[in-house]
Write a protein that holds these residues in place. Structure first.
Motif, PDB file in Angstrom:
ATOM      1  N   ILE A 165     -30.559  18.309 -17.672  1.00 52.83           N
ATOM      2  CA  ILE A 165     -30.970  19.500 -16.921  1.00 52.83           C
ATOM      3  C   ILE A 165     -29.859  19.903 -15.946  1.00 52.83           C
ATOM      4  O   ILE A 165     -29.530  21.095 -15.826  1.00 52.83           O
ATOM      5  CB  ILE A 165     -32.306  19.250 -16.174  1.00 52.83           C
ATOM      6  CG1 ILE A 165     -33.444  19.085 -17.178  1.00 52.83           C
ATOM      7  CG2 ILE A 165     -32.609  20.382 -15.190  1.00 52.83           C
ATOM      8  CD1 ILE A 165     -34.756  18.621 -16.564  1.00 52.83           C
ATOM      9  N   HIS A 166     -29.203  18.908 -15.306  1.00 52.57           N
ATOM     10  CA  HIS A 166     -28.118  19.193 -14.360  1.00 52.57           C
ATOM     11  C   HIS A 166     -26.959  19.894 -15.072  1.00 52.57           C
ATOM     12  O   HIS A 166     -26.438  20.895 -14.599  1.00 52.57           O
ATOM     13  CB  HIS A 166     -27.648  17.882 -13.733  1.00 52.57           C
ATOM     14  CG  HIS A 166     -26.921  18.030 -12.446  1.00 52.57           C
ATOM     15  ND1 HIS A 166     -27.464  18.627 -11.342  1.00 52.57           N
ATOM     16  CD2 HIS A 166     -25.671  17.647 -12.077  1.00 52.57           C
ATOM     17  CE1 HIS A 166     -26.590  18.610 -10.344  1.00 52.57           C
ATOM     18  NE2 HIS A 166     -25.501  18.030 -10.760  1.00 52.57           N
ATOM     19  N   ILE A 167     -26.601  19.375 -16.235  1.00 56.14           N
ATOM     20  CA  ILE A 167     -25.479  19.967 -16.982  1.00 56.14           C
ATOM     21  C   ILE A 167     -25.848  21.346 -17.532  1.00 56.14           C
ATOM     22  O   ILE A 167     -25.038  22.282 -17.489  1.00 56.14           O
ATOM     23  CB  ILE A 167     -25.071  19.025 -18.140  1.00 56.14           C
ATOM     24  CG1 ILE A 167     -24.698  17.655 -17.627  1.00 56.14           C
ATOM     25  CG2 ILE A 167     -23.984  19.643 -18.988  1.00 56.14           C
ATOM     26  CD1 ILE A 167     -23.255  17.400 -17.359  1.00 56.14           C
ATOM     27  N   VAL A 215     -32.055  25.251  -9.952  1.00 51.97           N
ATOM     28  CA  VAL A 215     -32.305  24.126 -10.873  1.00 51.97           C
ATOM     29  C   VAL A 215     -31.204  23.076 -10.721  1.00 51.97           C
ATOM     30  O   VAL A 215     -31.459  21.865 -10.725  1.00 51.97           O
ATOM     31  CB  VAL A 215     -32.371  24.631 -12.338  1.00 51.97           C
ATOM     32  CG1 VAL A 215     -32.549  23.464 -13.307  1.00 51.97           C
ATOM     33  CG2 VAL A 215     -33.487  25.647 -12.513  1.00 51.97           C
ATOM     34  N   LEU A 216     -29.956  23.530 -10.500  1.00 52.35           N
ATOM     35  CA  LEU A 216     -28.814  22.622 -10.299  1.00 52.35           C
ATOM     36  C   LEU A 216     -29.045  21.773  -9.049  1.00 52.35           C
ATOM     37  O   LEU A 216     -28.803  20.575  -9.034  1.00 52.35           O
ATOM     38  CB  LEU A 216     -27.539  23.467 -10.143  1.00 52.35           C
ATOM     39  CG  LEU A 216     -26.181  22.871 -10.414  1.00 52.35           C
ATOM     40  CD1 LEU A 216     -26.102  22.195 -11.773  1.00 52.35           C
ATOM     41  CD2 LEU A 216     -25.099  23.920 -10.304  1.00 52.35           C
ATOM     42  N   PHE A 217     -29.564  22.404  -7.992  1.00 49.39           N
ATOM     43  CA  PHE A 217     -29.823  21.687  -6.745  1.00 49.39           C
ATOM     44  C   PHE A 217     -30.960  20.679  -6.904  1.00 49.39           C
ATOM     45  O   PHE A 217     -30.833  19.524  -6.488  1.00 49.39           O
ATOM     46  CB  PHE A 217     -30.148  22.665  -5.614  1.00 49.39           C
ATOM     47  CG  PHE A 217     -28.946  23.012  -4.812  1.00 49.39           C
ATOM     48  CD1 PHE A 217     -27.999  23.877  -5.315  1.00 49.39           C
ATOM     49  CD2 PHE A 217     -28.713  22.402  -3.591  1.00 49.39           C
ATOM     50  CE1 PHE A 217     -26.845  24.152  -4.600  1.00 49.39           C
ATOM     51  CE2 PHE A 217     -27.568  22.690  -2.876  1.00 49.39           C
ATOM     52  CZ  PHE A 217     -26.636  23.581  -3.374  1.00 49.39           C
ATOM     53  N   VAL A 224     -17.473  15.013  -0.551  1.00 52.58           N
ATOM     54  CA  VAL A 224     -16.485  16.045  -0.923  1.00 52.58           C
ATOM     55  C   VAL A 224     -17.156  17.060  -1.842  1.00 52.58           C
ATOM     56  O   VAL A 224     -17.014  18.279  -1.667  1.00 52.58           O
ATOM     57  CB  VAL A 224     -15.268  15.397  -1.629  1.00 52.58           C
ATOM     58  CG1 VAL A 224     -14.392  16.454  -2.300  1.00 52.58           C
ATOM     59  CG2 VAL A 224     -14.452  14.573  -0.640  1.00 52.58           C
ATOM     60  N   LYS A 225     -17.960  16.551  -2.797  1.00 53.61           N
ATOM     61  CA  LYS A 225     -18.640  17.456  -3.734  1.00 53.61           C
ATOM     62  C   LYS A 225     -19.595  18.391  -2.996  1.00 53.61           C
ATOM     63  O   LYS A 225     -19.598  19.599  -3.220  1.00 53.61           O
ATOM     64  CB  LYS A 225     -19.406  16.655  -4.777  1.00 53.61           C
ATOM     65  CG  LYS A 225     -20.128  17.534  -5.758  1.00 53.61           C
ATOM     66  CD  LYS A 225     -20.871  16.764  -6.797  1.00 53.61           C
ATOM     67  CE  LYS A 225     -21.633  17.721  -7.676  1.00 53.61           C
ATOM     68  NZ  LYS A 225     -22.482  17.016  -8.615  1.00 53.61           N
ATOM     69  N   LEU A 226     -20.418  17.820  -2.085  1.00 56.83           N
ATOM     70  CA  LEU A 226     -21.358  18.674  -1.339  1.00 56.83           C
ATOM     71  C   LEU A 226     -20.614  19.671  -0.453  1.00 56.83           C
ATOM     72  O   LEU A 226     -21.063  20.804  -0.270  1.00 56.83           O
ATOM     73  CB  LEU A 226     -22.320  17.825  -0.517  1.00 56.83           C
ATOM     74  CG  LEU A 226     -23.382  17.053  -1.303  1.00 56.83           C
ATOM     75  CD1 LEU A 226     -24.457  16.516  -0.372  1.00 56.83           C
ATOM     76  CD2 LEU A 226     -24.006  17.910  -2.393  1.00 56.83           C
TER      77      LEU A 226
HETATM   78  C1  HEM Z   1     -22.486  23.915  -8.171  1.00 59.04           C
HETATM   79  C2  HEM Z   1     -23.112  22.830  -8.067  1.00 59.04           C
HETATM   80  C3  HEM Z   1     -22.936  21.580  -8.925  1.00 59.04           C
HETATM   81  C4  HEM Z   1     -22.165  21.333 -10.026  1.00 59.04           C
HETATM   82  C5  HEM Z   1     -21.208  22.279 -10.729  1.00 59.04           C
HETATM   83  C6  HEM Z   1     -22.404  19.947 -10.415  1.00 59.04           C
HETATM   84  C7  HEM Z   1     -21.787  19.317 -11.499  1.00 59.04           C
HETATM   85  C8  HEM Z   1     -21.983  17.991 -11.846  1.00 59.04           C
HETATM   86  C9  HEM Z   1     -21.365  17.331 -12.991  1.00 59.04           C
HETATM   87  C10 HEM Z   1     -20.435  18.010 -14.010  1.00 59.04           C
HETATM   88  C11 HEM Z   1     -21.793  16.037 -13.003  1.00 59.04           C
HETATM   89  C12 HEM Z   1     -21.431  14.941 -14.030  1.00 59.04           C
HETATM   90  C13 HEM Z   1     -22.588  14.747 -14.945  1.00 59.04           C
HETATM   91  C14 HEM Z   1     -22.292  13.633 -15.945  1.00 59.04           C
HETATM   92  O1  HEM Z   1     -21.194  13.578 -16.472  1.00 59.04           O
HETATM   93  O2  HEM Z   1     -23.201  12.817 -16.154  1.00 59.04           O
HETATM   94  C15 HEM Z   1     -22.637  15.866 -11.850  1.00 59.04           C
HETATM   95  C16 HEM Z   1     -23.210  14.671 -11.496  1.00 59.04           C
HETATM   96  C17 HEM Z   1     -23.915  14.525 -10.347  1.00 59.04           C
HETATM   97  N1  HEM Z   1     -24.334  15.523  -9.483  1.00 59.04           N
HETATM   98 FE1  HEM Z   1     -23.864  17.456  -9.561  1.00 59.04          FE
HETATM   99  N2  HEM Z   1     -23.303  19.386  -9.563  1.00 59.04           N
HETATM  100  C18 HEM Z   1     -23.660  20.349  -8.629  1.00 59.04           C
HETATM  101  C19 HEM Z   1     -24.520  20.228  -7.589  1.00 59.04           C
HETATM  102  C20 HEM Z   1     -25.050  19.026  -7.194  1.00 59.04           C
HETATM  103  C21 HEM Z   1     -25.850  18.851  -6.008  1.00 59.04           C
HETATM  104  C22 HEM Z   1     -26.238  19.983  -5.039  1.00 59.04           C
HETATM  105  C23 HEM Z   1     -26.147  17.519  -5.935  1.00 59.04           C
HETATM  106  C24 HEM Z   1     -26.945  16.749  -4.903  1.00 59.04           C
HETATM  107  C25 HEM Z   1     -27.643  17.225  -3.960  1.00 59.04           C
HETATM  108  C26 HEM Z   1     -25.532  16.873  -7.096  1.00 59.04           C
HETATM  109  C27 HEM Z   1     -25.609  15.523  -7.383  1.00 59.04           C
HETATM  110  C28 HEM Z   1     -25.023  14.917  -8.461  1.00 59.04           C
HETATM  111  C29 HEM Z   1     -25.062  13.467  -8.682  1.00 59.04           C
HETATM  112  C30 HEM Z   1     -25.720  12.438  -7.784  1.00 59.04           C
HETATM  113  C31 HEM Z   1     -24.355  13.218  -9.865  1.00 59.04           C
HETATM  114  C32 HEM Z   1     -24.017  11.839 -10.497  1.00 59.04           C
HETATM  115  C33 HEM Z   1     -25.053  11.420 -11.443  1.00 59.04           C
HETATM  116  C34 HEM Z   1     -24.729  10.060 -12.055  1.00 59.04           C
HETATM  117  O3  HEM Z   1     -23.893   9.303 -11.540  1.00 59.04           O
HETATM  118  O4  HEM Z   1     -25.347   9.787 -13.090  1.00 59.04           O
HETATM  119  N3  HEM Z   1     -24.880  17.820  -7.849  1.00 59.04           N
HETATM  120  N4  HEM Z   1     -22.755  17.081 -11.174  1.00 59.04           N
END
Ligand code: HEM
Length: 163
Positions: A31-33, A78-80, A102-104
């Motif tokens: 769902i995140h991707i 949905v991303l959030f 850094v990401k946040l």
């Molecule tokens: C524009 C916003 C965002 C983008 C483009 C994004 C993108 C990504 C990507 C590409 C991954 C790697 C997924 C994988 O390879 O399994 C990821 C993982 C992750 N994201 Fe995001 N993300 C966004 C917002 C957020 C937000 C707002 C949060 C938290 C509040 C978040 C928390 C995480 C976490 C915890 C992981 C690691 C999951 C793991 O280790 O299995 N992301 N995100």
């Protein structure tokens, strides 16, 4: 000041379910991707449209940008929500991870730039024919958006491997 362990305690049940169930962890990550594909894909498509356009196209571009806001905001929501679900599945690791912060930080800049782009787009629609300064500002927001979407995606991928 609550410790990271205190903050993670309420999510112990979710964390155990996420760790034990491949179906749950795969579903949340998917769902995140998918939300990233939706929000990032629409946003980058609109940025490309803006950067390929010239001043005479201003009203058409402003209309396109206005129309793409809602689907981008829905996908971002949905991303959030999926991001929060991923983070609370292992809060002790992610709260202690510099990559996570850094990401946040980059996500915050992405949202701020999105707000600036929306403001500029509505000013373009309200002040046609558009001034060169306003058109340059719209292009600047498009370049910043492109860059931040790429950086956040890289930070997200690094997070999986180096949290
Ligand atoms: C524009 C916003 C965002 C983008 C483009 C994004 C993108 C990504 C990507 C590409 C991954 C790697 C997924 C994988 O390879 O399994 C990821 C993982 C992750 N994201 Fe995001 N993300 C966004 C917002 C957020 C937000 C707002 C949060 C938290 C509040 C978040 C928390 C995480 C976490 C915890 C992981 C690691 C999951 C793991 O280790 O299995 N992301 N995100």
């Amino acid at each position: 000041m609550p410790s990271i362990t205190d903050l993670a305690a309420p999510f112990a049940g979710w964390s155990a379910l996420y760790a034990d169930s491949t179906l749950v962890s795969t579903t949340v990550t998917t769902i995140h991707i998918l939300a990233l594909l939706g929000a990032g894909g629409l946003a980058i498509g609109a940025d490309r449209l803006t950067l390929r356009a010239t001043v005479p196209d201003a009203s058409r571009i402003a209309e396109e940008l206005r129309a793409v806001h809602r689907p981008v905001l829905v996908a971002l929501t949905v991303l959030f929500i999926s991001g929060l679900a991923l983070a609370t599945a292992d809060l002790e690791t992610f709260l202690a991870s510099p990559v996570f912060w850094v990401k946040l930080g980059l996500v915050t800049l992405l949202l701020a730039n999105g707000a600036g782009l929306a403001r500029t787009e509505s000013r373009v629609r309200a002040s046609l024919p558009v001034t060169d300064a306003l058109w340059r500002r719209l292009r600047m927001h498009a370049w910043v958006s492109l860059t931040l979407w790429a950086l956040v995606t890289v930070a997200g991928t690094v997070l999986v491997n180096a949290a």
